[in-house]
Write a protein that holds these residues in place. Sequence first.
Motif, PDB file in Angstrom:
ATOM      1  N   LYS A   3       0.824  -1.204   0.000  1.00 37.98           N
ATOM      2  CA  LYS A   3       0.000   0.000   0.000  1.00 37.98           C
ATOM      3  C   LYS A   3       0.863   1.260   0.000  1.00 37.98           C
ATOM      4  O   LYS A   3       0.526   2.243  -0.649  1.00 37.98           O
ATOM      5  CB  LYS A   3      -0.949   0.003   1.198  1.00 37.98           C
ATOM      6  CG  LYS A   3      -2.107  -0.923   1.060  1.00 37.98           C
ATOM      7  CD  LYS A   3      -3.067  -0.761   2.215  1.00 37.98           C
ATOM      8  CE  LYS A   3      -4.243  -1.682   2.072  1.00 37.98           C
ATOM      9  NZ  LYS A   3      -5.204  -1.518   3.158  1.00 37.98           N
ATOM     10  N   SER A   4       1.962   1.217   0.725  1.00 40.23           N
ATOM     11  CA  SER A   4       2.855   2.377   0.776  1.00 40.23           C
ATOM     12  C   SER A   4       3.485   2.639  -0.585  1.00 40.23           C
ATOM     13  O   SER A   4       3.550   3.784  -1.039  1.00 40.23           O
ATOM     14  CB  SER A   4       3.957   2.157   1.806  1.00 40.23           C
ATOM     15  OG  SER A   4       3.403   1.997   3.081  1.00 40.23           O
ATOM     16  N   PHE A   7       0.839   3.981  -2.887  1.00 42.40           N
ATOM     17  CA  PHE A   7       0.552   5.375  -2.574  1.00 42.40           C
ATOM     18  C   PHE A   7       1.634   6.300  -3.118  1.00 42.40           C
ATOM     19  O   PHE A   7       1.334   7.326  -3.733  1.00 42.40           O
ATOM     20  CB  PHE A   7       0.417   5.556  -1.062  1.00 42.40           C
ATOM     21  CG  PHE A   7       0.138   6.966  -0.655  1.00 42.40           C
ATOM     22  CD1 PHE A   7      -1.147   7.474  -0.761  1.00 42.40           C
ATOM     23  CD2 PHE A   7       1.142   7.794  -0.190  1.00 42.40           C
ATOM     24  CE1 PHE A   7      -1.426   8.780  -0.397  1.00 42.40           C
ATOM     25  CE2 PHE A   7       0.881   9.093   0.167  1.00 42.40           C
ATOM     26  CZ  PHE A   7      -0.412   9.586   0.067  1.00 42.40           C
ATOM     27  N   TYR A  70      -4.397   9.618  -2.189  1.00 39.36           N
ATOM     28  CA  TYR A  70      -5.124   9.014  -1.071  1.00 39.36           C
ATOM     29  C   TYR A  70      -6.430   8.396  -1.538  1.00 39.36           C
ATOM     30  O   TYR A  70      -6.768   7.268  -1.180  1.00 39.36           O
ATOM     31  CB  TYR A  70      -5.388  10.057   0.011  1.00 39.36           C
ATOM     32  CG  TYR A  70      -6.185   9.522   1.171  1.00 39.36           C
ATOM     33  CD1 TYR A  70      -5.581   8.697   2.109  1.00 39.36           C
ATOM     34  CD2 TYR A  70      -7.528   9.835   1.317  1.00 39.36           C
ATOM     35  CE1 TYR A  70      -6.299   8.194   3.180  1.00 39.36           C
ATOM     36  CE2 TYR A  70      -8.256   9.335   2.381  1.00 39.36           C
ATOM     37  CZ  TYR A  70      -7.649   8.516   3.306  1.00 39.36           C
ATOM     38  OH  TYR A  70      -8.362   8.011   4.352  1.00 39.36           O
ATOM     39  N   GLY A  71      -7.177   9.134  -2.356  1.00 46.89           N
ATOM     40  CA  GLY A  71      -8.458   8.620  -2.837  1.00 46.89           C
ATOM     41  C   GLY A  71      -8.308   7.389  -3.712  1.00 46.89           C
ATOM     42  O   GLY A  71      -9.054   6.415  -3.558  1.00 46.89           O
ATOM     43  N   THR A  73      -5.744   5.275  -3.737  1.00 47.71           N
ATOM     44  CA  THR A  73      -5.247   4.174  -2.916  1.00 47.71           C
ATOM     45  C   THR A  73      -6.369   3.571  -2.082  1.00 47.71           C
ATOM     46  O   THR A  73      -6.477   2.357  -1.962  1.00 47.71           O
ATOM     47  CB  THR A  73      -4.117   4.666  -1.983  1.00 47.71           C
ATOM     48  OG1 THR A  73      -3.112   5.271  -2.779  1.00 47.71           O
ATOM     49  CG2 THR A  73      -3.523   3.539  -1.200  1.00 47.71           C
ATOM     50  N   LYS A  74      -7.201   4.429  -1.534  1.00 48.59           N
ATOM     51  CA  LYS A  74      -8.319   3.941  -0.716  1.00 48.59           C
ATOM     52  C   LYS A  74      -9.316   3.153  -1.576  1.00 48.59           C
ATOM     53  O   LYS A  74      -9.759   2.075  -1.171  1.00 48.59           O
ATOM     54  CB  LYS A  74      -9.010   5.126  -0.052  1.00 48.59           C
ATOM     55  CG  LYS A  74      -9.971   4.760   1.023  1.00 48.59           C
ATOM     56  CD  LYS A  74      -9.850   5.766   2.135  1.00 48.59           C
ATOM     57  CE  LYS A  74     -10.801   5.442   3.232  1.00 48.59           C
ATOM     58  NZ  LYS A  74     -10.133   4.920   4.391  1.00 48.59           N
ATOM     59  N   ARG A  75      -9.611   3.657  -2.756  1.00 42.94           N
ATOM     60  CA  ARG A  75     -10.553   2.960  -3.648  1.00 42.94           C
ATOM     61  C   ARG A  75      -9.940   1.669  -4.173  1.00 42.94           C
ATOM     62  O   ARG A  75     -10.606   0.645  -4.236  1.00 42.94           O
ATOM     63  CB  ARG A  75     -10.937   3.862  -4.809  1.00 42.94           C
ATOM     64  CG  ARG A  75     -11.942   3.216  -5.744  1.00 42.94           C
ATOM     65  CD  ARG A  75     -12.486   4.193  -6.689  1.00 42.94           C
ATOM     66  NE  ARG A  75     -13.412   5.058  -5.941  1.00 42.94           N
ATOM     67  CZ  ARG A  75     -14.225   5.916  -6.488  1.00 42.94           C
ATOM     68  NH1 ARG A  75     -14.230   6.085  -7.778  1.00 42.94           N
ATOM     69  NH2 ARG A  75     -15.022   6.649  -5.755  1.00 42.94           N
ATOM     70  N   GLY A  77      -7.594  -0.109  -2.731  1.00 44.93           N
ATOM     71  CA  GLY A  77      -7.470  -1.045  -1.601  1.00 44.93           C
ATOM     72  C   GLY A  77      -8.764  -1.759  -1.303  1.00 44.93           C
ATOM     73  O   GLY A  77      -8.762  -2.932  -0.924  1.00 44.93           O
ATOM     74  N   LYS A  78      -9.896  -1.100  -1.473  1.00 47.33           N
ATOM     75  CA  LYS A  78     -11.194  -1.745  -1.240  1.00 47.33           C
ATOM     76  C   LYS A  78     -11.480  -2.810  -2.298  1.00 47.33           C
ATOM     77  O   LYS A  78     -12.037  -3.830  -1.995  1.00 47.33           O
ATOM     78  CB  LYS A  78     -12.310  -0.698  -1.270  1.00 47.33           C
ATOM     79  CG  LYS A  78     -12.355   0.168  -0.047  1.00 47.33           C
ATOM     80  CD  LYS A  78     -13.526   1.140  -0.132  1.00 47.33           C
ATOM     81  CE  LYS A  78     -13.565   2.021   1.097  1.00 47.33           C
ATOM     82  NZ  LYS A  78     -14.668   2.989   1.037  1.00 47.33           N
TER      83      LYS A  78
END
Length: 82
Positions: A3-4, A7, A70-71, A73-75, A77-78
């Motif tokens: 994830k890092s 990102f 951020y957005g 990565t968050k999307r 990741g889900k």
Amino acid sequence: MKKSLLFVGIFAVAFIVVQFLTGILLTIFYKPNASTSGKAISNLSSQVEFGDVHTVPSLVIALLALGIAYGVTKRFGKKTAH
């Protein structure tokens, strides 16, 4: 760790894309003026003065790229979690 890295990669790409797009917009809307061009030349300096750089536009672009990273990565990741 994945994830890092994701990102950081997305942040770098978003930052470059935003810089490129703002450069295009500045180029499109630039209007040269022959009457004030002589004044602009006299304002040019042959030496760089530290502390006279405008950091606010760079900070805004970095924050915009940070939000995009951020957005995404968050999307992203889900989608991989399911």
